[in-house]
Design a protein around this motif. Sequence first.
Motif, PDB file in Angstrom:
ATOM      1  N   LEU A 176       0.817  -1.210   0.000  1.00 27.15           N
ATOM      2  CA  LEU A 176       0.000   0.000   0.000  1.00 27.15           C
ATOM      3  C   LEU A 176       0.853   1.262   0.000  1.00 27.15           C
ATOM      4  CD1 LEU A 176      -2.926   1.008   0.078  1.00 27.15           C
ATOM      5  CD2 LEU A 176      -2.817   0.929   2.579  1.00 27.15           C
ATOM      6  N   GLY A 177       2.113   1.109   0.381  1.00 22.84           N
ATOM      7  CA  GLY A 177       3.014   2.251   0.398  1.00 22.84           C
ATOM      8  C   GLY A 177       2.907   3.104   1.640  1.00 22.84           C
ATOM      9  N   ILE A 178       2.628   2.458   2.795  1.00 23.99           N
ATOM     10  CA  ILE A 178       2.579   3.219   4.045  1.00 23.99           C
ATOM     11  C   ILE A 178       3.704   2.769   4.974  1.00 23.99           C
ATOM     12  CG2 ILE A 178       0.083   3.510   3.846  1.00 23.99           C
ATOM     13  CD1 ILE A 178      -0.227   1.545   6.186  1.00 23.99           C
ATOM     14  N   LYS A 179       3.997   3.600   5.948  1.00 28.45           N
ATOM     15  CA  LYS A 179       5.069   3.302   6.901  1.00 28.45           C
ATOM     16  C   LYS A 179       4.714   2.071   7.732  1.00 28.45           C
ATOM     17  CE  LYS A 179       4.894   7.545   8.565  1.00 28.45           C
ATOM     18  NZ  LYS A 179       4.202   8.325   7.535  1.00 28.45           N
ATOM     19  N   PHE A 180       5.746   1.339   8.142  1.00 28.77           N
ATOM     20  CA  PHE A 180       5.540   0.122   8.933  1.00 28.77           C
ATOM     21  C   PHE A 180       6.595   0.030  10.028  1.00 28.77           C
ATOM     22  CE2 PHE A 180       6.600  -4.310   9.898  1.00 28.77           C
ATOM     23  CZ  PHE A 180       5.367  -4.788  10.300  1.00 28.77           C
ATOM     24  N   ILE A 181       6.155  -0.430  11.208  1.00 28.06           N
ATOM     25  CA  ILE A 181       7.063  -0.719  12.320  1.00 28.06           C
ATOM     26  C   ILE A 181       6.794  -2.148  12.784  1.00 28.06           C
ATOM     27  CG2 ILE A 181       7.757  -0.128  14.674  1.00 28.06           C
ATOM     28  CD1 ILE A 181       6.743   2.723  14.124  1.00 28.06           C
ATOM     29  N   GLY A 182       7.836  -2.961  12.822  1.00 26.28           N
ATOM     30  CA  GLY A 182       7.698  -4.331  13.295  1.00 26.28           C
ATOM     31  C   GLY A 182       7.966  -4.423  14.787  1.00 26.28           C
ATOM     32  N   VAL A 183       7.091  -5.125  15.508  1.00 25.69           N
ATOM     33  CA  VAL A 183       7.268  -5.342  16.949  1.00 25.69           C
ATOM     34  C   VAL A 183       7.716  -6.789  17.153  1.00 25.69           C
ATOM     35  CG1 VAL A 183       6.185  -5.298  19.220  1.00 25.69           C
ATOM     36  CG2 VAL A 183       5.487  -3.637  17.485  1.00 25.69           C
ATOM     37  N   LEU A 184       8.890  -6.967  17.728  1.00 29.32           N
ATOM     38  CA  LEU A 184       9.521  -8.286  17.791  1.00 29.32           C
ATOM     39  C   LEU A 184       9.200  -9.087  19.044  1.00 29.32           C
ATOM     40  CD1 LEU A 184      13.090  -7.300  16.531  1.00 29.32           C
ATOM     41  CD2 LEU A 184      11.143  -8.098  15.168  1.00 29.32           C
ATOM     42  N   LYS A 190      10.807 -12.855  13.576  1.00 29.88           N
ATOM     43  CA  LYS A 190      11.835 -11.878  13.954  1.00 29.88           C
ATOM     44  C   LYS A 190      12.931 -11.739  12.906  1.00 29.88           C
ATOM     45  CE  LYS A 190      11.092 -12.463  18.909  1.00 29.88           C
ATOM     46  NZ  LYS A 190      11.636 -12.931  20.198  1.00 29.88           N
ATOM     47  N   GLU A 191      13.492 -12.853  12.462  1.00 31.93           N
ATOM     48  CA  GLU A 191      14.601 -12.794  11.505  1.00 31.93           C
ATOM     49  C   GLU A 191      14.170 -12.164  10.188  1.00 31.93           C
ATOM     50  OE1 GLU A 191      16.508 -16.538  10.997  1.00 31.93           O
ATOM     51  OE2 GLU A 191      17.056 -16.737  13.113  1.00 31.93           O
ATOM     52  N   LYS A 192      12.989 -12.527   9.710  1.00 32.02           N
ATOM     53  CA  LYS A 192      12.494 -11.968   8.448  1.00 32.02           C
ATOM     54  C   LYS A 192      12.242 -10.473   8.569  1.00 32.02           C
ATOM     55  CE  LYS A 192      10.343 -16.156   6.574  1.00 32.02           C
ATOM     56  NZ  LYS A 192       9.080 -16.784   6.108  1.00 32.02           N
ATOM     57  N   LEU A 193      11.615 -10.060   9.666  1.00 31.53           N
ATOM     58  CA  LEU A 193      11.303  -8.638   9.836  1.00 31.53           C
ATOM     59  C   LEU A 193      12.565  -7.792   9.971  1.00 31.53           C
ATOM     60  CD1 LEU A 193       8.196  -8.692  12.217  1.00 31.53           C
ATOM     61  CD2 LEU A 193       8.245  -8.058   9.805  1.00 31.53           C
ATOM     62  N   CYS A 199      12.298  -2.059  13.057  1.00 33.25           N
ATOM     63  CA  CYS A 199      11.738  -2.893  14.123  1.00 33.25           C
ATOM     64  C   CYS A 199      12.075  -2.348  15.509  1.00 33.25           C
ATOM     65  CB  CYS A 199      12.273  -4.321  14.020  1.00 33.25           C
ATOM     66  SG  CYS A 199      11.798  -5.198  12.517  1.00 33.25           S
ATOM     67  N   VAL A 200      11.209  -2.677  16.459  1.00 33.83           N
ATOM     68  CA  VAL A 200      11.438  -2.371  17.868  1.00 33.83           C
ATOM     69  C   VAL A 200      11.203  -3.646  18.660  1.00 33.83           C
ATOM     70  CG1 VAL A 200      10.750   0.048  17.649  1.00 33.83           C
ATOM     71  CG2 VAL A 200       9.026  -1.686  18.234  1.00 33.83           C
ATOM     72  N   ASN A 201      11.733  -3.686  19.863  1.00 35.08           N
ATOM     73  CA  ASN A 201      11.504  -4.857  20.710  1.00 35.08           C
ATOM     74  C   ASN A 201      10.106  -4.847  21.315  1.00 35.08           C
ATOM     75  OD1 ASN A 201      14.072  -6.263  20.543  1.00 35.08           O
ATOM     76  ND2 ASN A 201      14.924  -4.492  21.612  1.00 35.08           N
ATOM     77  N   ASP A 202       9.674  -3.669  21.779  1.00 42.95           N
ATOM     78  CA  ASP A 202       8.329  -3.545  22.340  1.00 42.95           C
ATOM     79  C   ASP A 202       7.848  -2.107  22.178  1.00 42.95           C
ATOM     80  OD1 ASP A 202       9.270  -1.944  24.549  1.00 42.95           O
ATOM     81  OD2 ASP A 202       9.883  -3.778  25.558  1.00 42.95           O
ATOM     82  N   PHE A 203       6.656  -1.832  22.675  1.00 43.73           N
ATOM     83  CA  PHE A 203       6.028  -0.532  22.431  1.00 43.73           C
ATOM     84  C   PHE A 203       6.706   0.628  23.148  1.00 43.73           C
ATOM     85  CE2 PHE A 203       2.781  -3.078  20.557  1.00 43.73           C
ATOM     86  CZ  PHE A 203       2.134  -2.240  19.660  1.00 43.73           C
TER      87      PHE A 203
END
Length: 208
Positions: A176-184, A190-193, A199-203
Amino acid sequence: MLIILDLDGTIINSQLQHLDSFVRAIKKVTGKESNAITNTIKNMFGIPGDKIIKTLFPDSDEKLLKDILIEVNKILFDENLQKITLADSVKDFLERVHKNHIIALATSANKKFATTMLAKFKIEKYFKILITREDVVNPKPDPELLIKCISKAEVEKSDAVSIGDSIYDFEAAKSLGIKFIGVLEYSFFKEKLLKVATCVNDFSEILI
């Protein structure tokens, strides 16, 4: 800004409970149990349960698929629901951002489960938009869930961010072309993200 949150594995720690419910339901209905089944389920987390079951049993009739899904939900609600916890720092994050931003929940889970979880952790008040499996024809990794959130919020794509734990969350946001943040914190991906996303570990690490 519109903040679009995933549910399972992102704001709640529910991955193992879902996995247990699927594995036990499949064994009860079909008699089948294997590492291959377990790994397939784990690798498809973030995709709706009906799609996971159809992938595992592509040649089965609709009755069998329905019976498995019914049993999955029965085990989940009767035995595993109480074991699910709210992810670390989520409530602090929601309290911090909800006054100045629109918060949406976009999940492949069904509406009953999503609303039950929001009520269980007393966080319903933070969410102005709720889009679940029943609201879309094309689930993740298709971006339809995200498109509906953006449409309801009446914002531009450039003013939206998606936060999730799975590679399918990332793929939906990317397409979609929007920003993304991965939470691990509880992610099975985890490895793919880490290879493709911010990515961040938590909120507690998300600064919005």
